[in-house]
Design a protein around this motif. Structure first.
Motif, PDB file in Angstrom:
ATOM      1  N   SER A 135       0.834  -1.208   0.000  1.00 41.63           N
ATOM      2  CA  SER A 135       0.000   0.000   0.000  1.00 41.63           C
ATOM      3  C   SER A 135       0.867   1.255   0.000  1.00 41.63           C
ATOM      4  CB  SER A 135      -0.897   0.071   1.234  1.00 41.63           C
ATOM      5  OG  SER A 135      -1.383  -1.145   1.562  1.00 41.63           O
ATOM      6  N   TYR A 136       1.955   1.196   0.798  1.00 43.89           N
ATOM      7  CA  TYR A 136       2.782   2.389   0.875  1.00 43.89           C
ATOM      8  C   TYR A 136       3.328   2.741  -0.504  1.00 43.89           C
ATOM      9  CZ  TYR A 136       6.488   5.644   1.746  1.00 43.89           C
ATOM     10  OH  TYR A 136       7.279   6.757   1.684  1.00 43.89           O
ATOM     11  N   HIS A 137       3.810   1.698  -1.201  1.00 41.05           N
ATOM     12  CA  HIS A 137       4.369   1.962  -2.535  1.00 41.05           C
ATOM     13  C   HIS A 137       3.296   2.415  -3.515  1.00 41.05           C
ATOM     14  CE1 HIS A 137       8.581   1.052  -2.101  1.00 41.05           C
ATOM     15  NE2 HIS A 137       8.214   0.207  -1.154  1.00 41.05           N
ATOM     16  N   ALA A 138       2.105   1.806  -3.375  1.00 43.32           N
ATOM     17  CA  ALA A 138       1.004   2.209  -4.252  1.00 43.32           C
ATOM     18  C   ALA A 138       0.631   3.665  -3.986  1.00 43.32           C
ATOM     19  CB  ALA A 138      -0.199   1.298  -4.020  1.00 43.32           C
ATOM     20  N   TRP A 139       0.641   4.022  -2.721  1.00 40.59           N
ATOM     21  CA  TRP A 139       0.298   5.394  -2.309  1.00 40.59           C
ATOM     22  C   TRP A 139       1.294   6.390  -2.904  1.00 40.59           C
ATOM     23  CZ3 TRP A 139       1.376   7.830   3.066  1.00 40.59           C
ATOM     24  CH2 TRP A 139       0.551   8.952   3.264  1.00 40.59           C
ATOM     25  N   ARG A 140       2.563   5.950  -2.877  1.00 40.34           N
ATOM     26  CA  ARG A 140       3.634   6.785  -3.399  1.00 40.34           C
ATOM     27  C   ARG A 140       3.472   6.972  -4.914  1.00 40.34           C
ATOM     28  NH1 ARG A 140       8.878   5.798  -5.048  1.00 40.34           N
ATOM     29  NH2 ARG A 140       8.385   3.590  -4.970  1.00 40.34           N
ATOM     30  N   VAL A 141       3.182   5.835  -5.612  1.00 41.40           N
ATOM     31  CA  VAL A 141       3.018   5.899  -7.065  1.00 41.40           C
ATOM     32  C   VAL A 141       1.809   6.761  -7.423  1.00 41.40           C
ATOM     33  CG1 VAL A 141       2.391   4.504  -9.088  1.00 41.40           C
ATOM     34  CG2 VAL A 141       4.190   3.734  -7.532  1.00 41.40           C
ATOM     35  N   TRP A 142       0.784   6.706  -6.595  1.00 39.38           N
ATOM     36  CA  TRP A 142      -0.432   7.481  -6.826  1.00 39.38           C
ATOM     37  C   TRP A 142      -0.137   8.977  -6.644  1.00 39.38           C
ATOM     38  CZ3 TRP A 142      -4.697   8.366  -2.757  1.00 39.38           C
ATOM     39  CH2 TRP A 142      -5.807   9.004  -3.339  1.00 39.38           C
ATOM     40  N   GLY A 143       0.867   9.273  -5.819  1.00 39.32           N
ATOM     41  CA  GLY A 143       1.216  10.658  -5.576  1.00 39.32           C
ATOM     42  C   GLY A 143       0.716  11.157  -4.243  1.00 39.32           C
ATOM     43  N   PHE A 144       0.592  10.260  -3.288  1.00 40.14           N
ATOM     44  CA  PHE A 144       0.173  10.592  -1.912  1.00 40.14           C
ATOM     45  C   PHE A 144      -1.142  11.370  -1.887  1.00 40.14           C
ATOM     46  CE2 PHE A 144       4.853  10.323  -1.760  1.00 40.14           C
ATOM     47  CZ  PHE A 144       4.970   9.234  -0.912  1.00 40.14           C
ATOM     48  N   GLY A 145      -2.021  11.090  -2.817  1.00 44.54           N
ATOM     49  CA  GLY A 145      -3.334  11.717  -2.774  1.00 44.54           C
ATOM     50  C   GLY A 145      -3.364  13.158  -3.233  1.00 44.54           C
ATOM     51  N   ARG A 146      -2.316  13.563  -3.897  1.00 45.47           N
ATOM     52  CA  ARG A 146      -2.297  14.972  -4.328  1.00 45.47           C
ATOM     53  C   ARG A 146      -3.194  15.213  -5.538  1.00 45.47           C
ATOM     54  NH1 ARG A 146       3.960  15.920  -4.709  1.00 45.47           N
ATOM     55  NH2 ARG A 146       3.708  13.679  -4.872  1.00 45.47           N
TER      56      ARG A 146
END
Lengths: 335, 126
Positions: free
Chosen positions: B68-79
């Protein structure tokens, strides 16, 4: 308003309370999980009400929201609010509700299926029930060894009853709605159920897994009686038959009944069909299909297949009516 | 396999969390079934299975958290706001990250639900 519509509405208004009363009356009785008479059934009923009310509340909330969104809400939501609504209403809240319901149901399980080591060490009545197409072989443990009977379970009020359950033919399911949950009886496997009746009474157990053409006619009677009466009844059940001679028994042996049925204390030792040692004392015959009276016994002897399609017992219609009558009377005398 | 890396988009990381869920599910059920078939009530075979399922659950959740952390990072931390439907390399990566994150949340809940019976049921129903 047209007169016809008005009349219909009046009729509906008059019959609705009656219909509701009738529906509510269906909730009690000898075979209702909503009218529990034992600890396990109470847990099941409790679970049912929690789940039903919980489901109704969720349903009402969703419908109210849909009505509000469809009929009253004028402005559109901002995209951000919409996404927040989906996240909370669509994912987080349902997950929490499901987690709570799952945890609640799991927390109830040890109480529903109290097969723990401690519980097994507890005293109580023990027995073994075999479901066969389409009747129940009941073998209760007694001080003098197991006592075989059929289609009737006599249990002491306030005491644990541990039953092992199996089947030699197809899958059946053991269910006494007023006393406990249901559990399958599977060929090659032994299942267990424990139950405790808290209220004296006569209850009805049924087969709850389709097992053949007479599945719906495969039931049994459960009599919950005070412990002292239970001891007396169990002792009576363990005794040999009340009638061990006479014309009836002669016919029973001569016409081949003994090939399948046993009557303890006589030469009849067949093990295929129900043990008939005390068949006269049972409230019903043919696995709770007919009342135990002379006319029903004669009818069953003449043509069992007409009463219970698919039953293994052949018809004895070829016997003279006088012999049928004697046999039926003899069976009724086996108190 | 769990990480959306480099420049090349690949679908593999998307199935990471559901794969953890599937493995955890199978291992829990098989372990409990074997333990209950073998237990004699005098031994601790079933207790071992319960503890084992607990450990597997912690490991599975850790793996899902990592993904999830890596997915979150790839997503752009919700920006960036979904739906990430543009035909650009960035949007493809964000879409994959976002989808992986949602699947990771579903997988985490499922892993917990699968493990709950082991927490509540004290003995085999032999």
């Amino acid at each position: 308003m047209t007169p016809l519509l008005s009349a219909t509405q009046t009729a509906a208004r008059r019959t609705l309370p009656l219909a509701l009363c009738l529906a509510a009356a269906g909730c009690s009785g000898p075979q209702s999980a909503l009218d529990p008479a034992g600890r396990e059934a109470e847990t099941v009923a409790h679970l049912f009400f929690v789940m039903t009310i919980g489901g109704a509340v969720i349903w009402l909330a969703v419908i109210a929201l849909a009505v509000y969104a469809g009929g009253f809400k004028q402005r559109t939501l901002s995209e951000e609010t919409g996404q927040r609504l989906i996240l909370w209403g669509g994912a987080v809240v349902p997950t929490l509700i499901l987690a709570a319901l799952l945890a609640y149901a799991l927390w109830l399980m040890p109480d529903l299926r109290p097969w723990t080591r401690e519980a097994m060490a507890e005293g109580g009545v023990k027995g073994h029930v075999t479901a066969e197409q389409y009747w129940w072989r009941v073998r209760m443990e007694g001080p003098g060894g197991p006592v075989e009977s059929a289609n009737e379970l006599i249990v002491p009020v306030g005491q644990r009853v541990d039953l092992t359950l199996t089947s030699p033919d197809v899958i059946h399911s053991f269910w006494i709605p007023a006393l406990a949950g249901k559990i399958d009886m599977i060929p090659g496997r032994t299942n267990r159920i424990t139950l405790r009746a808290d209220r004296p009474g006569v209850y009805r157990g049924v087969c709850a897994e389709f097992c053949g053409e007479s599945h719906a006619l495969m039931a049994f009677t459960v009599r919950a009686v005070p412990p002292q009466e239970h001891a007396a009844l169990a002792a009576a059940e363990a005794r040999p038959a009340a009638v061990t001679s006479g014309e009836g028994l002669r016919l029973f042996l001569e016409k081949g009944c003994a090939a399948c049925h046993a009557i303890r204390g006589t030469e009849a030792r067949g093990g295929v069909g129900p043990d008939l040692t005390h068949v006269g004392s049972r409230p019903t015959i043919a696995a709770a299909t007919l009342p135990n009276d002379q006319a029903s016994r004669e009818r069953f002897l003449r043509n069992p297949d007409a009463v219970k399609p698919g039953v293994r017992m052949p018809g004895y219609d070829m016997l003279p009516p006088a012999e049928i009558e004697t046999l039926a009377r003899f069976l009724g005398d086996l108190k | 396999m769990f990480i959306h890396g480099g420049r090349n988009e690949t679908l593999w990381p998307l199935i990471g969390p559901p794969a953890v869920w599937a493995i955890h599910f199978t291992a829990s059920y098989v372990w409990a079934a074997i333990a209950c078939a073998k237990t004699t009530h005098e031994d601790a075979i079933y207790l071992t299975a319960r503890i084992g399922i607990g450990v597997m659950t912690v490991l599975a959740l850790a793996a899902i958290a990592y993904a999830s952390y890596h997915a979150w990072r790839v997503w752009g931390f919700g920006r960036y706001e979904p739906p990430h439907a543009d035909d650009t390399e960035e949007d493809r990566r964000r879409f994959l990250g976002y989808a992986t994150l949602l699947l990771a949340a579903l997988s985490a809940v499922s892993v917990i639900f699968v493990a709950l019976p082991a927490a509540f049921i004290p003995e085999c129903t032999w």
